[in-house]
Design a protein around this motif. Structure first.
Motif, PDB file in Angstrom:
ATOM      1  N   HIS A   6      11.270  -3.197  -4.100  1.00  0.00           N
ATOM      2  CA  HIS A   6      12.549  -2.664  -3.621  1.00  0.00           C
ATOM      3  C   HIS A   6      13.147  -1.720  -4.656  1.00  0.00           C
ATOM      4  CE1 HIS A   6      12.260  -6.449  -1.187  1.00  0.00           C
ATOM      5  NE2 HIS A   6      12.584  -5.573  -0.258  1.00  0.00           N
ATOM      6  N   GLN A   7      13.622  -0.566  -4.195  1.00  0.00           N
ATOM      7  CA  GLN A   7      14.150   0.433  -5.116  1.00  0.00           C
ATOM      8  C   GLN A   7      15.565   0.868  -4.693  1.00  0.00           C
ATOM      9  OE1 GLN A   7      14.273   3.129  -3.155  1.00  0.00           O
ATOM     10  NE2 GLN A   7      12.539   2.966  -1.795  1.00  0.00           N
ATOM     11  N   ALA A   8      16.102   1.863  -5.401  1.00  0.00           N
ATOM     12  CA  ALA A   8      17.510   2.233  -5.242  1.00  0.00           C
ATOM     13  C   ALA A   8      17.847   2.677  -3.826  1.00  0.00           C
ATOM     14  CB  ALA A   8      17.867   3.338  -6.237  1.00  0.00           C
ATOM     15  N   ASP A   9      16.941   3.385  -3.162  1.00  0.00           N
ATOM     16  CA  ASP A   9      17.206   3.817  -1.789  1.00  0.00           C
ATOM     17  C   ASP A   9      17.292   2.617  -0.845  1.00  0.00           C
ATOM     18  OD1 ASP A   9      16.982   6.263  -2.962  1.00  0.00           O
ATOM     19  OD2 ASP A   9      15.114   6.822  -2.000  1.00  0.00           O
ATOM     20  N   ASP A  10      16.429   1.621  -1.068  1.00  0.00           N
ATOM     21  CA  ASP A  10      16.495   0.387  -0.276  1.00  0.00           C
ATOM     22  C   ASP A  10      17.845  -0.308  -0.473  1.00  0.00           C
ATOM     23  OD1 ASP A  10      13.809   0.614   0.608  1.00  0.00           O
ATOM     24  OD2 ASP A  10      13.110  -0.280  -1.250  1.00  0.00           O
ATOM     25  N   GLN A  11      18.333  -0.264  -1.713  1.00  0.00           N
ATOM     26  CA  GLN A  11      19.600  -0.917  -2.024  1.00  0.00           C
ATOM     27  C   GLN A  11      20.746  -0.301  -1.220  1.00  0.00           C
ATOM     28  OE1 GLN A  11      20.687  -3.691  -3.066  1.00  0.00           O
ATOM     29  NE2 GLN A  11      20.917  -3.576  -5.298  1.00  0.00           N
TER      30      GLN A  11
ATOM     31  N   GLY B 159       0.823  -1.199   0.000  1.00  0.00           N
ATOM     32  CA  GLY B 159       0.000   0.000   0.000  1.00  0.00           C
ATOM     33  C   GLY B 159       0.857   1.249   0.000  1.00  0.00           C
ATOM     34  N   GLY B 160       2.172   1.060   0.203  1.00  0.00           N
ATOM     35  CA  GLY B 160       3.100   2.183   0.197  1.00  0.00           C
ATOM     36  C   GLY B 160       3.472   2.619  -1.210  1.00  0.00           C
ATOM     37  N   CYS B 161       4.213   3.694  -1.289  1.00  0.00           N
ATOM     38  CA  CYS B 161       4.581   4.305  -2.562  1.00  0.00           C
ATOM     39  C   CYS B 161       5.247   3.327  -3.527  1.00  0.00           C
ATOM     40  CB  CYS B 161       5.521   5.483  -2.277  1.00  0.00           C
ATOM     41  SG  CYS B 161       6.491   6.038  -3.670  1.00  0.00           S
ATOM     42  N   ASP B 162       6.254   2.603  -3.067  1.00  0.00           N
ATOM     43  CA  ASP B 162       7.051   1.752  -3.953  1.00  0.00           C
ATOM     44  C   ASP B 162       6.226   0.634  -4.580  1.00  0.00           C
ATOM     45  OD1 ASP B 162       9.039   3.367  -2.930  1.00  0.00           O
ATOM     46  OD2 ASP B 162       9.757   1.869  -1.510  1.00  0.00           O
ATOM     47  N   SER B 163       5.515  -0.095  -3.740  1.00  0.00           N
ATOM     48  CA  SER B 163       4.773  -1.252  -4.258  1.00  0.00           C
ATOM     49  C   SER B 163       3.562  -0.829  -5.086  1.00  0.00           C
ATOM     50  CB  SER B 163       4.342  -2.171  -3.108  1.00  0.00           C
ATOM     51  OG  SER B 163       3.484  -1.514  -2.203  1.00  0.00           O
ATOM     52  N   VAL B 164       2.949   0.299  -4.740  1.00  0.00           N
ATOM     53  CA  VAL B 164       1.816   0.784  -5.533  1.00  0.00           C
ATOM     54  C   VAL B 164       2.301   1.235  -6.908  1.00  0.00           C
ATOM     55  CG1 VAL B 164       0.072   2.597  -5.717  1.00  0.00           C
ATOM     56  CG2 VAL B 164       0.379   1.395  -3.559  1.00  0.00           C
ATOM     57  N   ALA B 165       3.454   1.913  -6.958  1.00  0.00           N
ATOM     58  CA  ALA B 165       4.021   2.320  -8.247  1.00  0.00           C
ATOM     59  C   ALA B 165       4.357   1.097  -9.087  1.00  0.00           C
ATOM     60  CB  ALA B 165       5.268   3.175  -8.028  1.00  0.00           C
ATOM     61  N   LEU B 166       4.954   0.081  -8.451  1.00  0.00           N
ATOM     62  CA  LEU B 166       5.286  -1.151  -9.169  1.00  0.00           C
ATOM     63  C   LEU B 166       4.031  -1.785  -9.767  1.00  0.00           C
ATOM     64  CD1 LEU B 166       7.143  -3.482 -10.015  1.00  0.00           C
ATOM     65  CD2 LEU B 166       6.816  -4.469  -7.733  1.00  0.00           C
ATOM     66  N   LEU B 167       2.982  -1.871  -8.977  1.00  0.00           N
ATOM     67  CA  LEU B 167       1.743  -2.481  -9.458  1.00  0.00           C
ATOM     68  C   LEU B 167       1.177  -1.720 -10.659  1.00  0.00           C
ATOM     69  CD1 LEU B 167      -0.535  -4.554  -9.162  1.00  0.00           C
ATOM     70  CD2 LEU B 167      -1.660  -2.957  -7.604  1.00  0.00           C
TER      71      LEU B 167
ATOM     72  N   PHE C  54      15.447   2.768  -9.575  1.00  0.00           N
ATOM     73  CA  PHE C  54      14.527   3.895  -9.436  1.00  0.00           C
ATOM     74  C   PHE C  54      14.697   4.513  -8.055  1.00  0.00           C
ATOM     75  CE2 PHE C  54      12.632   1.370 -12.717  1.00  0.00           C
ATOM     76  CZ  PHE C  54      11.877   2.216 -13.509  1.00  0.00           C
ATOM     77  N   ARG C  55      14.796   5.822  -7.988  1.00  0.00           N
ATOM     78  CA  ARG C  55      14.784   6.509  -6.698  1.00  0.00           C
ATOM     79  C   ARG C  55      13.349   6.622  -6.197  1.00  0.00           C
ATOM     80  NH1 ARG C  55      19.159   9.730  -5.316  1.00  0.00           N
ATOM     81  NH2 ARG C  55      18.043   9.769  -3.321  1.00  0.00           N
ATOM     82  N   LYS C  56      13.198   6.645  -4.875  1.00  0.00           N
ATOM     83  CA  LYS C  56      11.847   6.806  -4.308  1.00  0.00           C
ATOM     84  C   LYS C  56      11.210   8.109  -4.785  1.00  0.00           C
ATOM     85  CE  LYS C  56      10.719   5.449  -0.115  1.00  0.00           C
ATOM     86  NZ  LYS C  56       9.460   4.688  -0.288  1.00  0.00           N
ATOM     87  N   THR C  57      12.020   9.150  -4.930  1.00  0.00           N
ATOM     88  CA  THR C  57      11.482  10.424  -5.397  1.00  0.00           C
ATOM     89  C   THR C  57      10.885  10.288  -6.803  1.00  0.00           C
ATOM     90  OG1 THR C  57      13.719  11.011  -6.123  1.00  0.00           O
ATOM     91  CG2 THR C  57      12.973  11.885  -3.999  1.00  0.00           C
ATOM     92  N   GLU C  58      11.497   9.460  -7.653  1.00  0.00           N
ATOM     93  CA  GLU C  58      10.965   9.216  -8.993  1.00  0.00           C
ATOM     94  C   GLU C  58       9.602   8.535  -8.919  1.00  0.00           C
ATOM     95  OE1 GLU C  58      13.933   8.093 -12.354  1.00  0.00           O
ATOM     96  OE2 GLU C  58      14.651   7.100 -10.534  1.00  0.00           O
ATOM     97  N   LEU C  59       9.507   7.532  -8.044  1.00  0.00           N
ATOM     98  CA  LEU C  59       8.267   6.772  -7.932  1.00  0.00           C
ATOM     99  C   LEU C  59       7.134   7.650  -7.401  1.00  0.00           C
ATOM    100  CD1 LEU C  59       9.768   3.470  -6.473  1.00  0.00           C
ATOM    101  CD2 LEU C  59       9.119   3.933  -8.843  1.00  0.00           C
ATOM    102  N   LYS C  60       7.447   8.492  -6.411  1.00  0.00           N
ATOM    103  CA  LYS C  60       6.422   9.396  -5.886  1.00  0.00           C
ATOM    104  C   LYS C  60       5.978  10.388  -6.953  1.00  0.00           C
ATOM    105  CE  LYS C  60       7.221   9.319  -0.909  1.00  0.00           C
ATOM    106  NZ  LYS C  60       7.493  10.124   0.299  1.00  0.00           N
ATOM    107  N   GLU C  61       6.938  10.893  -7.731  1.00  0.00           N
ATOM    108  CA  GLU C  61       6.598  11.836  -8.782  1.00  0.00           C
ATOM    109  C   GLU C  61       5.703  11.176  -9.828  1.00  0.00           C
ATOM    110  OE1 GLU C  61       6.477  15.509 -10.651  1.00  0.00           O
ATOM    111  OE2 GLU C  61       7.174  14.929  -8.641  1.00  0.00           O
ATOM    112  N   TYR C  62       5.997   9.922 -10.161  1.00  0.00           N
ATOM    113  CA  TYR C  62       5.173   9.168 -11.119  1.00  0.00           C
ATOM    114  C   TYR C  62       3.742   9.044 -10.606  1.00  0.00           C
ATOM    115  CZ  TYR C  62       3.215   5.035 -13.426  1.00  0.00           C
ATOM    116  OH  TYR C  62       2.384   4.160 -14.089  1.00  0.00           O
TER     117      TYR C  62
END
Length: 222
Positions: free
Chosen positions: A134-139, A38-46, A173-181
């Motif tokens: 999982h995205q670049a910040d997680d890495q 339900g968070g930003c990363d997984s919702v963007a992935l979906l 992908f940076r988290k900022t990219e995913l949020k912007e998307y």
């Protein structure tokens, strides 16, 4: 370069699977079990996966884990279920009955539980891939945590794009990219309030250590 173009570059394993299916005249779509919190990363992935559904002949399934550790857990499950209904994607959820706030090695126990349940469900569905957000910040967090825990330099490596049945298409992908998307496409997500708690080492690395390292390296971590 937009997010879909970057995603295509990351999806060599999916494209290979699609080619194998076509060569062997396999008509069944490729099952992709998407872990969605339900968070930003997984919702963007979906949402990105949904947009590629026909291109790669994918059959996405949503798997949500309810850890029952926060007051908003039920609300998050309902939110993810509503996305599944919107896109007509099968929804699966697993509820943790063995996890308790404050227990020893809570995050590790939760991670092992999620992995086991994901594999069990994928086997039940007949195989395919398990996709995580999982995205670049997680890495970077993962690498720093290993370093802080004294991992030998020969074993100092991050998460892999593919490991067994797991795929991580968002690792560059940076988290900022995913949020912007998500914002550009007017898509909603939910914030996990526990991510702001410095009781967990990973959170302290993200909240305290990484901003300092970014300053010292002049934004050179990525």
């Amino acid at each position: 370069e937009n997010l879909l173009q970057k995603l295509h570059k990351n999806w060599e394993h999916i494209q290979l699977a699609a080619k194998i299916k076509k060569k062997n005249n396999i008509k069944k779509p490729l099952t992709v079990l998407v872990s969605v919190s339900g968070g930003c990363d997984s919702v963007a992935l979906l949402h990105l996966l949904q947009r590629q559904r026909n291109l790669f002949d994918l059959e996405p399934h949503i798997l949500h884990f309810n850890h029952q550790l926060r007051p908003e857990s039920a609300q998050e499950q309902d939110f993810v279920k509503s996305i599944a209904e919107l896109y007509d994607i099968p929804f699966h959820h697993k509820t943790a009955k063995h996890l308790k706030s404050g227990q020893s090695a809570l995050q590790e126990s939760a991670r092992e539980w999620r992995i086991e349940e994901s594999r069990n469900l994928l086997n039940f569905l007949g195989g395919g891939f398990i996709a995580t957000g999982h995205q670049a910040d997680d890495q970077i967090e993962t690498l720093l945590l290993k370093w802080l825990r004294g991992t030998h330099i020969s074993n100092l490596q991050g998460m892999q794009w593919t490991s067994e049945n797991f795929i991580r298409p968002l690792l560059n992908f940076r988290k900022t990219e995913l949020k912007e998307y998500l914002k550009i496409n007017q898509l909603k997500w939910m914030e996990d309030t526990s991510n702001q708690s410095t009781a967990y080492l990973r959170n302290r690395v993200r909240i305290e250590l990484i901003p300092l390292l970014e300053e010292l390296t002049r934004q050179g971590l990525h």
